[in-house]
Design a protein around this motif. Structure first.
Motif, PDB file in Angstrom:
ATOM      1  N   LYS A   7       0.826  -1.399   0.134  1.00 19.62           N
ATOM      2  CA  LYS A   7       0.276   0.202   0.410  1.00 19.62           C
ATOM      3  C   LYS A   7       1.362   1.351  -0.206  1.00 19.62           C
ATOM      4  O   LYS A   7       1.770   1.071   0.819  1.00 19.62           O
ATOM      5  N   ASN A   8       0.958   1.611  -0.981  1.00 19.11           N
ATOM      6  CA  ASN A   8       2.034   3.067  -1.228  1.00 19.11           C
ATOM      7  C   ASN A   8       0.937   4.866  -0.684  1.00 19.11           C
ATOM      8  O   ASN A   8      -0.122   4.759  -1.472  1.00 19.11           O
ATOM      9  N   VAL A   9       1.449   5.311  -0.003  1.00 13.78           N
ATOM     10  CA  VAL A   9       1.128   6.856   0.019  1.00 13.78           C
ATOM     11  C   VAL A   9       0.724   7.560  -0.962  1.00 13.78           C
ATOM     12  O   VAL A   9       2.159   8.149  -1.437  1.00 13.78           O
ATOM     13  N   PRO A  12       0.223  14.809  -0.571  1.00 11.00           N
ATOM     14  CA  PRO A  12      -1.301  15.225  -0.085  1.00 11.00           C
ATOM     15  C   PRO A  12      -0.913  16.450  -1.073  1.00 11.00           C
ATOM     16  O   PRO A  12      -0.345  17.461  -1.537  1.00 11.00           O
ATOM     17  N   ARG A  58       6.720   3.257  -1.445  1.00  9.75           N
ATOM     18  CA  ARG A  58       6.246   4.634  -0.440  1.00  9.75           C
ATOM     19  C   ARG A  58       5.350   5.049   0.985  1.00  9.75           C
ATOM     20  O   ARG A  58       4.433   4.417   0.727  1.00  9.75           O
ATOM     21  N   ASN A  59       6.143   5.032   1.498  1.00 13.34           N
ATOM     22  CA  ASN A  59       5.078   5.482   3.017  1.00 13.34           C
ATOM     23  C   ASN A  59       5.553   6.193   3.367  1.00 13.34           C
ATOM     24  O   ASN A  59       6.007   7.577   3.016  1.00 13.34           O
ATOM     25  N   GLU A  60       4.595   6.494   4.819  1.00 17.30           N
ATOM     26  CA  GLU A  60       4.542   8.100   5.270  1.00 17.30           C
ATOM     27  C   GLU A  60       6.262   8.646   5.560  1.00 17.30           C
ATOM     28  O   GLU A  60       5.810  10.305   5.430  1.00 17.30           O
ATOM     29  N   SER A  61       7.159   7.686   6.302  1.00 20.24           N
ATOM     30  CA  SER A  61       8.446   8.530   6.482  1.00 20.24           C
ATOM     31  C   SER A  61       8.898   8.477   5.581  1.00 20.24           C
ATOM     32  O   SER A  61       9.598   9.399   5.454  1.00 20.24           O
ATOM     33  N   ASP A  62       8.300   8.269   3.613  1.00 25.59           N
ATOM     34  CA  ASP A  62       9.147   8.726   3.110  1.00 25.59           C
ATOM     35  C   ASP A  62       9.448  10.001   2.595  1.00 25.59           C
ATOM     36  O   ASP A  62      10.098  10.491   1.457  1.00 25.59           O
ATOM     37  N   LYS A  63       8.044  11.164   3.129  1.00 26.45           N
ATOM     38  CA  LYS A  63       8.212  12.257   2.447  1.00 26.45           C
ATOM     39  C   LYS A  63       7.894  12.514   1.369  1.00 26.45           C
ATOM     40  O   LYS A  63       8.830  13.645   0.702  1.00 26.45           O
TER      41      LYS A  63
END
Length: 317
Positions: A7-9, A12, A58-63
Motif C-alpha cells: 500500500k503506497n502513500v 497530499p 513509498r510510506n509516510e516516512s519517505d516524505k
C-alpha cells in the motif's frame, strides 16, 4: 498465511513538485496515481505519477520520495521507469484530439510524472450509469467511431493500450471521445518486460489471462476491449470474464435479437471472439463496420488535431 498487499502513500494536497503543486488526487490504479495539479504559470493539469501498486515503494516516512525496500523490487521499478519514459516520449509525439495528450514529462522524488490536459466531460462509465443503460444507438455508434479512431492512432505509433474500458473512454461535452489512461499501454515489442500489463476483468481479452493457450498480445487485444466496452453500453456492466466464457456460448446478438440494432450486436460478438483468428483484425476494421451500419451511419468523422496545447517538454535526469 494471508498475503499483505503493498500500500503506497500518495502525495497530499499542497505537495510541491518541479513546476507543479498537487491540489488533489483523482484516481489510482495498477501503474500509479493521477492528481489535479496547478502549474507555476497558473494553468491546471492532470498529473500522472509512476507508482506501481504491486511494489511497496513509498510510506509516510519517505516524505514523498519513492524507494523500493529490496533490490529485486528496485530493479523491477527501474525497468518499469525506463519503459515509462520511452513510451511517454512516443505518446508525447501523438498530436491527435482523440488520444490524451502528454504535455510535460519529468523526474522527481525518485520516480517520473507526466502532465495531461484536464478534460471537461465524463467517462463513458459515468455516462452509462447516468443514462441507466439507455444511450441512443446512434450515440453509441459515434462514441465508438471516435474511440476506435483513437486506438487506431496508438496502433499506428506502435503502442497497445491493453486496458480499454468505459472508465478509460472520456466523453467531452461536445460528444467527442478521448482515450485515457495510457499507464498500462506498452510498445508492441516490449509489453512483456515489466510483468503482466494491467487488466480489468470482463474487458480483458482471453490472451491477457494466464489460463489461455497463448498470452501474446496484439492489436486484436485492444479490439476485444472496444467490443466489451460497447457491450457495457447495452447491459450496464462488463461482460463475463473471458477466461470463464466458452466458444459454444450463445452469441450476444442472438440473446438480444430484436431488442437492439443487430449490426451493433453482431459487431460486439465479432470483436469479442475468444478465437483470435476469428476476431475483428484491427481498430480500423471495427470503425469501418460502424460507419457502414444501415440507418446509423450518416455521421461526419473528421480528424481533430490539437493546435493550442502548451509546448511539450521531455526531461529525464
Amino acid at each position: 498465511m494471508a498475503i499483505i498487499k503493498p500500500k503506497n502513500v500518495f502525495l497530499p494536497p499542497g505537495f510541491k513538485l518541479p513546476r507543479y503543486t498537487i491540489e488533489k488526487r483523482l484516481s489510482a490504479g495498477g501503474f500509479g496515481a493521477i492528481y489535479v495539479a496547478k502549474h507555476d504559470n497558473g494553468y491546471t493539469v492532470a498529473l500522472k505519477e509512476f507508482l506501481p501498486s504491486a511494489l511497496d515503494c513509498r510510506n509516510e516516512s519517505d516524505k514523498g520520495f519513492v524507494h523500493c525496500k529490496d533490490e529485486e523490487s528496485q530493479n523491477k521499478f527501474l525497468k518499469g521507469l525506463d519503459i515509462f519514459f520511452k513510451e511517454a516520449d512516443t505518446v508525447a509525439k501523438i498530436r491527435d484530439d482523440r488520444v490524451v495528450a502528454i504535455l510535460d514529462v519529468f523526474t522527481a522524488n525518485g520516480t517520473a510524472y507526466f502532465a495531461m490536459p484536464l478534460e471537461q466531460g465524463e467517462t463513458l462509465q459515468r455516462l452509462i450509469k447516468r443514462n441507466q443503460n439507455h444511450i441512443p444507438e446512434r450515440r453509441i455508434q459515434q462514441i465508438f467511431i471516435d474511440a476506435a479512431s483513437g486506438i487506431e492512432v496508438l496502433h499506428a505509433h506502435g503502442l497497445l493500450h491493453l486496458d480499454i474500458k468505459p472508465g478509460n473512454l472520456w466523453v467531452r461535452p461536445d460528444g467527442s471521445v478521448v482515450v485515457l489512461d495510457l499507464g498500462a499501454s506498452r510498445e508492441q515489442d516490449n509489453y512483456h518486460l515489466f510483468g503482466p500489463p494491467a487488466r480489468t476483468p470482463g474487458y480483458a481479452a482471453p490472451e491477457q489471462h494466464k489460463s489461455y493457450k497463448t498470452t501474446k498480445l496484439t492489436i486484436q487485444t485492444d479490439v476485444y476491449g472496444l467490443a466489451s466496452s460497447m457491450y457495457c453500453c447495452f447491459e450496464g456492466k462488463a461482460p463475463k470474464v473471458a477466461s470463464e466464457r466458452k466458444e459454444s456460448d450463445l452469441p450476444y446478438h442472438k440473446l438480444r435479437m430484436g431488442q437492439a440494432n443487430d449490426f451493433l450486436l453482431k459487431l460486439i460478438d465479432d470483436g469479442m471472439e475468444l478465437n483470435i483468428n476469428k476476431r475483428i483484425k484491427t481498430a480500423e476494421e471495427f470503425k469501418e463496420r460502424l460507419l457502414k451500419i444501415p440507418r446509423l451511419s450518416e455521421v461526419n468523422v473528421t480528424k481533430k488535431v490539437i493546435g493550442n496545447a502548451p509546448e511539450i517538454k521531455i526531461e529525464k535526469n
